[in-house]
Write a protein that holds these residues in place. Structure first.
Motif, PDB file in Angstrom:
ATOM      1  N   VAL A 187       0.830  -1.202   0.000  1.00  0.00           N
ATOM      2  CA  VAL A 187       0.000   0.000   0.000  1.00  0.00           C
ATOM      3  C   VAL A 187       0.866   1.255   0.000  1.00  0.00           C
ATOM      4  N   CYS A 188       0.206   2.388  -0.259  1.00  0.00           N
ATOM      5  CA  CYS A 188       0.867   3.690  -0.232  1.00  0.00           C
ATOM      6  C   CYS A 188       1.269   4.018   1.208  1.00  0.00           C
ATOM      7  N   PRO A 189       2.532   4.426   1.426  1.00  0.00           N
ATOM      8  CA  PRO A 189       2.970   4.718   2.798  1.00  0.00           C
ATOM      9  C   PRO A 189       2.280   5.957   3.375  1.00  0.00           C
ATOM     10  N   GLU A 190       1.698   6.771   2.517  1.00  0.00           N
ATOM     11  CA  GLU A 190       1.091   8.008   2.988  1.00  0.00           C
ATOM     12  C   GLU A 190      -0.370   7.806   3.362  1.00  0.00           C
ATOM     13  N   CYS A 191      -1.157   7.191   2.444  1.00  0.00           N
ATOM     14  CA  CYS A 191      -2.603   7.137   2.662  1.00  0.00           C
ATOM     15  C   CYS A 191      -3.134   5.707   2.771  1.00  0.00           C
ATOM     16  N   ASN A 192      -2.230   4.681   2.746  1.00  0.00           N
ATOM     17  CA  ASN A 192      -2.632   3.281   2.872  1.00  0.00           C
ATOM     18  C   ASN A 192      -3.495   2.759   1.719  1.00  0.00           C
ATOM     19  N   SER A 246       3.863   5.342  -7.710  1.00  0.00           N
ATOM     20  CA  SER A 246       2.971   6.481  -7.729  1.00  0.00           C
ATOM     21  C   SER A 246       1.636   6.040  -7.140  1.00  0.00           C
ATOM     22  N   CYS A 247       1.055   6.851  -6.236  1.00  0.00           N
ATOM     23  CA  CYS A 247      -0.233   6.513  -5.632  1.00  0.00           C
ATOM     24  C   CYS A 247      -1.345   7.241  -6.384  1.00  0.00           C
ATOM     25  N   TYR A 248      -2.361   6.502  -6.808  1.00  0.00           N
ATOM     26  CA  TYR A 248      -3.455   7.109  -7.560  1.00  0.00           C
ATOM     27  C   TYR A 248      -4.530   7.681  -6.651  1.00  0.00           C
ATOM     28  N   SER A 249      -4.349   7.519  -5.341  1.00  0.00           N
ATOM     29  CA  SER A 249      -5.332   8.084  -4.420  1.00  0.00           C
ATOM     30  C   SER A 249      -4.894   9.450  -3.912  1.00  0.00           C
ATOM     31  N   CYS A 250      -3.618   9.529  -3.462  1.00  0.00           N
ATOM     32  CA  CYS A 250      -3.175  10.815  -2.908  1.00  0.00           C
ATOM     33  C   CYS A 250      -2.107  11.469  -3.777  1.00  0.00           C
ATOM     34  N   TYR A 251      -1.781  10.838  -4.908  1.00  0.00           N
ATOM     35  CA  TYR A 251      -0.867  11.391  -5.904  1.00  0.00           C
ATOM     36  C   TYR A 251       0.547  11.654  -5.435  1.00  0.00           C
TER      37      TYR A 251
HETATM   38 ZN   LIG Z   1      -1.542   7.529  -1.295  1.00  0.00          ZN
END
Ligand SMILES: [Zn+2]
Ligand SMILES: [Zn+2]
Ligand SMILES: [Zn+2]
Length: 451
Positions: A187-192, A246-251
């Motif tokens: 998962v994204c380390p920022e927003c999971n 690249s995270c497609y949720s929080c960019y």
């Molecule tokens: Zn994210």
């Protein structure tokens, strides 16, 4: 020869008959164990597992010798072996079964002892299946003791009825619900978010802008969308950032994704380090099995003839009630815990009957110390809880010393008696049941102050 085996061992066949045993039945409930103490199962594997589960769960037939012609998922764990072992295993199992000191309404540990002691080949073996919440279970325990299987296993080990054997596996379970059905996902380390992608990026040297490579490509030419510089040479005009994802949720862009374990059963998301690690072993027969098999139940019911005996179910209520009364009207009330800390070892050393005798003696002596108004409860095999109403600190200190000195009496010298006291009331906002459990677990894991 074939006929003499049949006569001597009297084996019933379920399924297709075999050459030496030409008569057979079709269903478990047709099997008459008084006529045929042993059974040979000869059916296709899927039906065989069904039959084995049925036999081991059947109150009348569960202890009998059961053999199989072919292997199936459950045959190693629920049967006593195969055709080639049948001849030499049956006589000793039958002989030992006849020696069992059986009692009606057996307690799980008793039943387990009756099953495993007559079998010198006994191993309690785990089976893995996706349908089990933890992944592994012990089907034999499930058959013999049903929903109490986990608790029974814990207690059987604690009481030396079963000994851990070969280590089979190490598993990780959900910290919340102990399920083994977990999905490991990055998962994204920022927003999971799980919506992450491996994307080459570009870092413009002129203005410092960083983004996905797609953003830089305009009509087939690589051009910075921010400062409009044409980026021709890697290392001169631009380079690749370390952040490959690249995270497609929080960019955001990042270097490494974080791995999380998500539980399929309760939905809890946790880091792999937070999972509960559990080892899965085989078990062998321990010493207590023999004692129970030959002498009856392992449960020692103390002949509590003094004071007001109550059951475990009522104890928390009574403690709560006494506390409320005390909070309102004052006074001193004390709870006393008497723990026979090495009872399971003493049982193995002396045998159940002699231990029971000695405990009777101990209880008789205790009787002289307490009053009619004291409430006494056998909390477990080795723990007594007493409620001493209107008892101050000074009185219970004296009582404590007198109880501790009981084990110095001849014949009880091996028994270690631990005595602890707590003054009531139960702390405000706490449930009596939890308070009691916490106290007991602190005392029984405590290795100082053994009187
Ligand atoms: Zn994210
Ligand atoms: Zn730029
Ligand atoms: Zn869970």
């Amino acid at each position: 020869m074939a006929e003499s085996i049949d006569k001597q061992a009297r084996i019933q066949v379920i399924g297709d008959p075999i050459e030496e045993l030409p008569t057979s039945i079709d269903r478990v409930d047709q099997w008459d164990i008084y006529k045929y103490p042993s059974v040979l199962v000869n059916v296709e594997p899927a039906r065989q597992d069904e039959i084995l589960l049925k036999i081991r769960s059947d109150e009348l037939r569960r202890l009998q010798p059961v053999f199989c012609v072919s292997r199936s998922k459950m045959s190693d764990v629920l049967s006593d072996g195969y055709l080639e072992q049948m001849r030499h295993r049956i006589p000793s199992i039958i002989e030992k079964l006849s020696l069992l000191h059986k009692t009606p309404h057996p307690e799980p540990l008793d039943l387990l002892a009756w099953y495993c002691w007559p079998r010198s080949h006994f191993h309690l073996t785990p089976v893995w299946s996706a349908i089990y919440q933890k992944g592994y279970r012990y089907p034999l325990l499930d058959c013999l003791v049903g929903i109490e299987a986990n608790l029974a296993l814990m207690r059987a080990v604690e009481h030396h009825l079963l000994l851990p054997g070969k280590l089979i596996d190490r598993i990780r379970l959900c910290r919340n619900c102990q399920s083994g059905r977990l999905n490991y996902v990055d998962v994204c380390p920022e927003c999971n978010s799980i919506d992450i992608h491996l994307k080459p990026g570009v870092h413009c040297f002129v203005c410092g802008y960083v983004d996905d490579q797609d953003v830089f490509i305009q009509s087939g030419v690589m051009k910075c969308p921010k400062c409009s510089t044409k980026l021709r040479h890697i290392g001169v005009d631009y380079d690749r950032p370390l952040e490959r994802y690249s995270c497609y949720s929080c960019y955001i862009r990042f270097i490494e994704a974080v791995v999380k374990a998500r539980c399929h059963d309760c939905g809890e998301v946790q880091s792999p380090d937070d999972l509960t690690v559990s080892t899965i072993s085989e078990f062998q027969v321990g010493k207590l099995a023999r004692q129970i098999a030959l002498e009856g139940s392992h449960l020692l019911h103390l002949p509590l003839a003094w004071g007001a005996p109550i059951t475990v179910d009522h104890l928390p209520w009574l403690l709560q009630w006494t506390s409320s009364n005390q909070n309102r009207y004052g006074g001193d009330n004390t709870v006393m815990l008497i723990w026979l800390s090495n009872l399971s070892e003493v049982k193995i050393d002396l045998g159940l009957l002699r231990v029971q005798e000695r405990l009777k003696e101990l209880v008789k002596r205790m009787q002289g110390i307490f009053r009619e108004t004291d409430v006494v409860c056998q909390y477990s095999d080795d723990i007594l809880i007493l409620l001493l109403p209107h008892t101050s600190e000074r009185v219970w200190e004296a009582l404590r010393d007198r109880i501790a000195s009981l084990s110095e009496v001849e014949g009880l010298d091996k028994l270690e008696v631990v005595v602890q006291v707590q003054a009531l009331p139960v702390p405000e906002g706490k449930k009596a049941e939890d308070w009691l459990k916490e106290w007991i677990s602190t005392v029984t894991h405590y290795d100082g102050d053994v009187s």
